[in-house]
Design an enzyme around this catalytic site. Structure first.
Site, PDB file in Angstrom:
ATOM      1  N   ALA A  78      30.598  67.478  59.064  1.00  0.00           N
ATOM      2  CA  ALA A  78      31.713  68.258  58.517  1.00  0.00           C
ATOM      3  C   ALA A  78      32.656  67.373  57.713  1.00  0.00           C
ATOM      4  O   ALA A  78      33.177  67.788  56.671  1.00  0.00           O
ATOM      5  CB  ALA A  78      32.464  68.953  59.649  1.00  0.00           C
ATOM      6  N   LEU A 124      30.738  64.405  62.139  1.00  0.00           N
ATOM      7  CA  LEU A 124      30.528  63.526  60.986  1.00  0.00           C
ATOM      8  C   LEU A 124      30.040  64.326  59.782  1.00  0.00           C
ATOM      9  O   LEU A 124      30.483  64.104  58.651  1.00  0.00           O
ATOM     10  CB  LEU A 124      29.517  62.430  61.339  1.00  0.00           C
ATOM     11  CG  LEU A 124      29.305  61.351  60.268  1.00  0.00           C
ATOM     12  CD1 LEU A 124      30.584  60.548  60.053  1.00  0.00           C
ATOM     13  CD2 LEU A 124      28.156  60.417  60.677  1.00  0.00           C
ATOM     14  N   GLU A 128       7.553  47.530  33.551  1.00  0.00           N
ATOM     15  CA  GLU A 128       6.930  47.387  32.227  1.00  0.00           C
ATOM     16  C   GLU A 128       6.121  46.101  32.140  1.00  0.00           C
ATOM     17  O   GLU A 128       5.010  46.080  31.599  1.00  0.00           O
ATOM     18  CB  GLU A 128       7.998  47.399  31.123  1.00  0.00           C
ATOM     19  CG  GLU A 128       8.779  48.701  31.026  1.00  0.00           C
ATOM     20  CD  GLU A 128      10.051  48.687  31.845  1.00  0.00           C
ATOM     21  OE1 GLU A 128      11.032  49.315  31.408  1.00  0.00           O
ATOM     22  OE2 GLU A 128      10.077  48.025  32.918  1.00  0.00           O
ATOM     23  N   GLY A 144      26.120  64.020  64.134  1.00  0.00           N
ATOM     24  CA  GLY A 144      26.365  65.357  64.645  1.00  0.00           C
ATOM     25  C   GLY A 144      27.289  66.152  63.753  1.00  0.00           C
ATOM     26  O   GLY A 144      27.593  65.755  62.615  1.00  0.00           O
ATOM     27  N   PRO A 145      27.788  67.277  64.251  1.00  0.00           N
ATOM     28  CA  PRO A 145      28.566  68.196  63.420  1.00  0.00           C
ATOM     29  C   PRO A 145      29.903  67.635  62.955  1.00  0.00           C
ATOM     30  O   PRO A 145      30.383  67.999  61.889  1.00  0.00           O
ATOM     31  CB  PRO A 145      28.761  69.410  64.334  1.00  0.00           C
ATOM     32  CG  PRO A 145      28.561  68.898  65.728  1.00  0.00           C
ATOM     33  CD  PRO A 145      27.562  67.800  65.617  1.00  0.00           C
TER      34      PRO A 145
END
Length: 389
Positions: free
Chosen positions: A314, A312, A65, A309-310
């Site tokens: 998940a 972490l 502002e 990857g999967p």
């Protein structure tokens, strides 16, 4: 009268969209403050003209502002102000922005989203209305809040806004068994990933990804190399190789390692000498991840990109700590020996499809949580002191 109101509302939507685009300029550069856009407009409809523009400055001061008012000068009087976040109402290094708008003589203010900061939380609007200024508050949802979603998440839940990104092959795999590195997404989509990194305060991977891919996790777009995020490796057993790029470049790009090992122990010494900082992680369940996230705002991390990857991925999905999922669906097929994408990535529950694009041969989709996770009280941080960050 209805036609006049409709025209005014059309102007409001148009100029708020411009203010929102302004706010994107300094995302990730305003410290703990949100990157806000402000626009001052004289007139309406076809004769409307912008007399002042502002975005929160680097480091968080001055606020948008004040920048817009300085840009407009005397033309601010009688104008309509479009501000993406409710003007502040508290005294800090300067007087409240709501007071500055009153003193400048603006006639009307359109607010994109309310500010949940307890020092503001409606008080900015009250100051304006008490001065006789007309205020219109928009819904505060969707794209207007995206440039400062990390700021809002910190105030509401005490943790960063978490984006989970995964590249998935046509046949639903995210990698190949045995740690063999395979490129799934294409060049154009990868550049978009680097842009995500530039707009994130920190990026996180699991040690499995760090060992298999030896990534840099930096932003390598022209002109944005200085926007690389803090790099965090979740490494419970402290097995990240000392010659990994994340370790050898730790003095130029900050690297944090979250481990169950003693950060002051002998095992940690080589990492500290290389420039890494270690975080104490008591385990790898949902409470441990929450403790880790709750400690991050004290280190200035309000937006976190999980690019691991999967395993972490998940863990974050199971803990309900993901606010946005970015899925890059590739035409590449991995076929045999593939590592499947985690449950909840390709068909997320409690998420809505917010964006879909085509980047080269890749399909890019973004899923946003429909209902925010319930507010959590910050766990005690005895096992993960904020000072370690």
């Amino acid at each position: 009268m209805a036609d006049s109101t409709d025209r005014q509302h059309a102007d409001d939507e148009r100029f708020m969209a411009v203010a929102r685009r302004l706010s994107l300029r300094h995302v990730g550069l305003t410290a703990e403050n949100p990157s806000v856009g402000a626009l001052l407009v004289q007139g309406s409809g076809a004769t409307a003209r912008v007399v002042g523009r502002g975005v929160t400055a680097w480091g968080g001061r001055p606020h948008a502002e004040r920048v817009a008012l300085a840009d407009a000068g005397a033309d601010a009087r009688g104008s309509t102000a479009y501000v993406t976040l409710e003007p502040c109402a508290h005294h800090g290094r300067t007087s409240p922005c709501a007071d500055s708008l009153v003193e400048a003589g603006v006639s009307r203010v359109v607010v994109g989203a309310p500010d949940p900061d307890p020092r503001v939380n409606g008080r900015g609007v009250e100051i304006l209305r008490a001065a006789g200024i007309e205020v219109r508050c928009l819904s505060g949802e969707g794209v207007v809040t995206r440039p400062f979603e990390g700021f809002l998440q910190r105030l509401r839940f005490g943790r960063p806004f978490v984006t989970l990104k995964m590249a998935v092959s046509r046949d639903g795999f995210v990698g190949r068994l045995g740690g063999e590195r395979i490129g799934i997404s294409g060049r154009i989509a990868n550049r978009q990933v680097h842009l995500l990194r530039a707009n994130s305060d920190a990026i996180m991977v699991g040690v499995g990804t760090a060992v298999a891919d030896d990534p840099l996790l930096t932003c390598r777009l022209p002109g944005l190399s200085g926007r690389s995020p803090i790099r965090i490796v979740v490494d419970p057993q402290l097995r990240l190789p000392l010659d990994a790029q994340l370790v050898t470049t730790a003095r130029s790009v900050p690297t944090l390692i979250a481990s169950t090992r003693n950060p002051d122990g002998a095992e940690a010494v080589p990492y500290r000498r290389a420039g890494c900082r270690l975080l104490r992680l008591s385990g790898y369940d949902r409470d441990d991840l929450r403790r880790l996230l709750h400690a991050m705002p004290s280190a200035g991390v309000q937006t976190l990109m999980v690019e691991g990857g999967p395993v972490l991925a998940a863990a974050f999905l199971e803990a309900e700590l993901v606010d946005r999922i970015v899925v890059i669906r590739s035409p590449v097929e991995i076929r045999s020996s593939g590592v499947a994408a985690p449950d909840g990535v390709l068909a997320p529950n409690n998420f809505r499809l917010a964006r879909r694009e085509r980047f080269g041969d890749d399909d890019w989709s973004e899923w946003e949580r429909i209902e925010p996770c319930s507010p959590e009280s910050s766990p005690t941080l005895d096992a993960l002191p904020a000072s370690n960050l």
